[in-house]
Structure formats: C-alpha cells, structure tokens
Design an enzyme around this catalytic site. Sequence first.
Site, PDB file in Angstrom:
ATOM      1  N   GLY A  27       0.664  -1.405   0.100  1.00 40.83           N
ATOM      2  CA  GLY A  27       0.068   0.058  -0.029  1.00 40.83           C
ATOM      3  C   GLY A  27       0.959   1.356   0.095  1.00 40.83           C
ATOM      4  O   GLY A  27       0.391   2.247   0.032  1.00 40.83           O
ATOM      5  N   HIS A  28       2.252   1.258   0.134  1.00 40.00           N
ATOM      6  CA  HIS A  28       3.168   2.489   0.103  1.00 40.00           C
ATOM      7  C   HIS A  28       3.570   2.549  -1.018  1.00 40.00           C
ATOM      8  O   HIS A  28       4.602   2.305  -1.445  1.00 40.00           O
ATOM      9  CB  HIS A  28       4.098   2.186   1.360  1.00 40.00           C
ATOM     10  CG  HIS A  28       4.556   3.483   1.715  1.00 40.00           C
ATOM     11  ND1 HIS A  28       5.636   3.981   1.397  1.00 40.00           N
ATOM     12  CD2 HIS A  28       3.990   4.534   2.458  1.00 40.00           C
ATOM     13  CE1 HIS A  28       6.048   5.178   1.768  1.00 40.00           C
ATOM     14  NE2 HIS A  28       4.979   5.652   2.603  1.00 40.00           N
ATOM     15  N   TYR A  29       2.726   3.030  -2.069  1.00 39.66           N
ATOM     16  CA  TYR A  29       2.967   3.278  -3.226  1.00 39.66           C
ATOM     17  C   TYR A  29       2.782   2.335  -4.201  1.00 39.66           C
ATOM     18  O   TYR A  29       3.900   1.502  -4.713  1.00 39.66           O
ATOM     19  CB  TYR A  29       4.166   4.189  -3.837  1.00 39.66           C
ATOM     20  CG  TYR A  29       4.243   5.629  -2.668  1.00 39.66           C
ATOM     21  CD1 TYR A  29       3.184   6.234  -2.676  1.00 39.66           C
ATOM     22  CD2 TYR A  29       5.402   5.749  -1.985  1.00 39.66           C
ATOM     23  CE1 TYR A  29       3.209   7.660  -1.982  1.00 39.66           C
ATOM     24  CE2 TYR A  29       5.425   6.823  -1.406  1.00 39.66           C
ATOM     25  CZ  TYR A  29       4.432   7.788  -1.176  1.00 39.66           C
ATOM     26  OH  TYR A  29       4.320   8.851  -0.572  1.00 39.66           O
TER      27      TYR A  29
ATOM     28  N   VAL B 185       7.823   1.256  -1.828  1.00 34.46           N
ATOM     29  CA  VAL B 185       8.903   1.893  -1.140  1.00 34.46           C
ATOM     30  C   VAL B 185       8.802   1.614   0.371  1.00 34.46           C
ATOM     31  O   VAL B 185       7.638   1.719   0.898  1.00 34.46           O
ATOM     32  CB  VAL B 185       9.423   3.418  -1.334  1.00 34.46           C
ATOM     33  CG1 VAL B 185       9.544   3.756  -2.791  1.00 34.46           C
ATOM     34  CG2 VAL B 185       8.220   4.182  -1.100  1.00 34.46           C
TER      35      VAL B 185
END
Length: 135
Positions: A37-39, A44
């Site tokens: 979910g972090h980009y 990343v």
Amino acid sequence: MASTAVPLAAVDHVTVLSPNEVVAAKTVSAGDPYLAGHYPGRPVYPGVFVLETARQALDVLLSAGSSGPRTATLTGVVSLRVFAPLSAGDRLSVHVTCAGAASGETEATARCSRNGTERVAALTVTFLPTTGGAA
C-alpha cells in the site's frame, strides 16, 4: 474491545559498538505487508519505518547497558530527511549515536544508508529512556 497492533519488526540485526553507539540493519522484503500500500506500482520502505528502525536500535542500546529491558520513548523528531527511497531487496543500515543514554531526555542522531554505501536518510530525535518492554 480494543485491539493491540503487532509491533513492526524494523530491525533484523543490531550491533552495539559502544555505550552510546549502535548499528542496526533491516532488509526490506517484498513480502513485508506495508509495502503493497505504500505506493502501489512502486513500493518503497516508508520514511516513518526508517525512524522506527532507529528507535528499535536505541532500545537494544539502552537494554545492553542495564539489568533489564529498556525502551527509547520518543519525545520529539528534531529533523528527518530522506534522500533516496528504499525498495524490496535493499538493506537499510542505521548508525545511531547518542550523547548519553542513562536517564533524562537525550538526543540521538542516525545516519542511514542503503547496502552500506548510499546515504538514504538522516535524522535527529529526542527520547526518554524508560524501563520495560518495547513501546
């Protein structure tokens, strides 16, 4: 009923260099649940997890010099600068130095690199050493 979050394993290995200095390592894994979910499309390692890696390294440093577990309870983030992203397969190395970790509010700085060479972040925090398990 309130649920308790499972602590993030933000360190794989920690080496205490002196009573005021520690180096921690964390290999970013593609299977880490927070990466998806972090980009999406370009995952990343989140900058706040770099901060948590440094905090967990401080826990080890504080506990190494005492008769029981101690925790670095963060009281402030003086500065946090991210220079480059960390992706799956990268090994984060965090070199933390503090003025003294006996008692009272203390300042610590961390130099963070990828695979031991490229600078990826720098931070300065204040914390209180507390007795007890991980925060």
